[in-house]
Design a protein around this motif. Structure first.
Motif, mmCIF file in Angstrom:
data_model
loop_
_atom_site.group_PDB
_atom_site.id
_atom_site.type_symbol
_atom_site.label_atom_id
_atom_site.label_comp_id
_atom_site.label_asym_id
_atom_site.label_seq_id
_atom_site.Cartn_x
_atom_site.Cartn_y
_atom_site.Cartn_z
ATOM 1 N N ASP A 67 0.846 -1.198 0.000
ATOM 2 C CA ASP A 67 0.000 0.000 0.000
ATOM 3 C C ASP A 67 0.879 1.245 0.000
ATOM 4 O O ASP A 67 2.023 1.211 0.409
ATOM 5 N N GLY A 68 0.306 2.324 -0.427
ATOM 6 C CA GLY A 68 1.037 3.591 -0.395
ATOM 7 C C GLY A 68 1.367 4.071 -1.788
ATOM 8 O O GLY A 68 0.832 3.598 -2.781
ATOM 9 N N HIS A 69 2.270 5.030 -1.871
ATOM 10 C CA HIS A 69 2.654 5.654 -3.131
ATOM 11 C C HIS A 69 3.879 4.973 -3.722
ATOM 12 O O HIS A 69 4.692 4.395 -3.013
ATOM 13 N N ALA A 70 3.998 5.104 -5.023
ATOM 14 C CA ALA A 70 5.235 4.734 -5.697
ATOM 15 C C ALA A 70 6.161 5.937 -5.568
ATOM 16 O O ALA A 70 5.714 7.081 -5.667
ATOM 17 N N VAL A 71 7.433 5.694 -5.333
ATOM 18 C CA VAL A 71 8.385 6.783 -5.102
ATOM 19 C C VAL A 71 9.523 6.696 -6.111
ATOM 20 O O VAL A 71 10.148 5.647 -6.253
ATOM 21 N N VAL A 72 9.767 7.800 -6.804
ATOM 22 C CA VAL A 72 10.933 7.897 -7.668
ATOM 23 C C VAL A 72 12.101 8.278 -6.764
ATOM 24 O O VAL A 72 12.079 9.347 -6.145
ATOM 25 N N PRO A 73 13.139 7.414 -6.644
ATOM 26 C CA PRO A 73 14.235 7.701 -5.721
ATOM 27 C C PRO A 73 14.996 8.980 -6.105
ATOM 28 O O PRO A 73 15.544 9.056 -7.212
ATOM 29 N N PRO A 74 15.012 9.978 -5.237
ATOM 30 C CA PRO A 74 15.669 11.251 -5.561
ATOM 31 C C PRO A 74 17.152 11.103 -5.882
ATOM 32 O O PRO A 74 17.677 11.832 -6.715
ATOM 33 N N ASP A 75 17.845 10.152 -5.239
ATOM 34 C CA ASP A 75 19.272 9.999 -5.507
ATOM 35 C C ASP A 75 19.521 9.489 -6.924
ATOM 36 O O ASP A 75 20.483 9.882 -7.580
ATOM 37 N N VAL A 76 18.645 8.633 -7.442
ATOM 38 C CA VAL A 76 18.771 8.149 -8.823
ATOM 39 C C VAL A 76 18.567 9.309 -9.796
ATOM 40 O O VAL A 76 19.344 9.498 -10.736
ATOM 41 N N VAL A 77 17.530 10.109 -9.570
ATOM 42 C CA VAL A 77 17.253 11.253 -10.431
ATOM 43 C C VAL A 77 18.431 12.221 -10.396
ATOM 44 O O VAL A 77 18.915 12.672 -11.437
ATOM 45 N N SER A 78 18.928 12.524 -9.217
ATOM 46 C CA SER A 78 20.039 13.467 -9.068
ATOM 47 C C SER A 78 21.281 13.000 -9.831
ATOM 48 O O SER A 78 21.908 13.781 -10.547
ATOM 49 N N LYS A 79 21.630 11.728 -9.700
ATOM 50 C CA LYS A 79 22.819 11.201 -10.384
ATOM 51 C C LYS A 79 22.646 11.241 -11.900
ATOM 52 O O LYS A 79 23.575 11.575 -12.634
ATOM 53 N N GLN A 80 21.468 10.891 -12.388
ATOM 54 C CA GLN A 80 21.229 10.926 -13.825
ATOM 55 C C GLN A 80 21.250 12.355 -14.366
ATOM 56 O O GLN A 80 21.778 12.610 -15.449
ATOM 57 N N LEU A 81 20.708 13.306 -13.611
ATOM 58 C CA LEU A 81 20.719 14.700 -14.046
ATOM 59 C C LEU A 81 22.132 15.264 -14.052
ATOM 60 O O LEU A 81 22.483 16.071 -14.911
ATOM 61 N N THR A 82 22.963 14.829 -13.114
ATOM 62 C CA THR A 82 24.364 15.242 -13.102
ATOM 63 C C THR A 82 25.063 14.751 -14.362
ATOM 64 O O THR A 82 25.812 15.496 -15.007
ATOM 65 N N LYS A 83 24.804 13.511 -14.755
ATOM 66 C CA LYS A 83 25.378 12.967 -15.995
ATOM 67 C C LYS A 83 24.912 13.762 -17.206
ATOM 68 O O LYS A 83 25.704 14.079 -18.094
ATOM 69 N N LEU A 84 23.624 14.079 -17.263
ATOM 70 C CA LEU A 84 23.102 14.859 -18.384
ATOM 71 C C LEU A 84 23.738 16.237 -18.439
ATOM 72 O O LEU A 84 24.100 16.722 -19.527
ATOM 73 N N ALA A 85 23.873 16.892 -17.311
ATOM 74 C CA ALA A 85 24.471 18.220 -17.260
ATOM 75 C C ALA A 85 25.923 18.165 -17.722
ATOM 76 O O ALA A 85 26.376 19.042 -18.471
ATOM 77 N N ASP A 86 26.661 17.129 -17.316
ATOM 78 C CA ASP A 86 28.053 16.970 -17.725
ATOM 79 C C ASP A 86 28.169 16.756 -19.232
ATOM 80 O O ASP A 86 29.061 17.270 -19.883
ATOM 81 N N GLU A 87 27.238 15.986 -19.802
ATOM 82 C CA GLU A 87 27.252 15.722 -21.240
ATOM 83 C C GLU A 87 26.903 16.955 -22.053
ATOM 84 O O GLU A 87 27.333 17.087 -23.188
ATOM 85 N N ASN A 88 26.115 17.861 -21.480
ATOM 86 C CA ASN A 88 25.703 19.068 -22.193
ATOM 87 C C ASN A 88 26.708 20.201 -22.088
ATOM 88 O O ASN A 88 26.476 21.285 -22.604
ATOM 89 N N ARG A 89 27.827 19.977 -21.400
ATOM 90 C CA ARG A 89 28.843 21.046 -21.268
ATOM 91 C C ARG A 89 29.788 21.030 -22.423
ATOM 92 O O ARG A 89 30.086 20.181 -23.096
#
Length: 75
Positions: free
Chosen positions: A53-75
């Protein structure tokens, strides 16, 4: 859900998906989706909770790490 304030733009929402297997009654399955734009790239993160029961949760640490990779690739 509130704006997660990630990347260039972001949105997060919850929904209930009805899932039925065979002749079973449809089961309500919570799903959470977070979408983030970083430059010209849009990343989608999704979590589904079929076990408890309850909500599904998108793990913030996974999102943060993936966004860091994207930001690095866009530099």
């Amino acid at each position: 859900m509130p704006d997660p304030g990630l990347g260039s733009e972001s949105v997060s929402f919850r929904l209930i998906q009805l899932v039925a297997v065979g002749d079973e009654e449809p089961r309500k399955v919570p799903v959470t989706v977070t979408m983030v734009r970083v430059g010209a790239t849009v990343a989608t993160f999704q979590s589904t909770n079929i076990e408890r029961d309850g909500h599904a949760v998108v793990p913030p640490d996974v999102v943060s790490k993936q966004l860091t990779k994207l930001a690095d690739e866009n530099r």
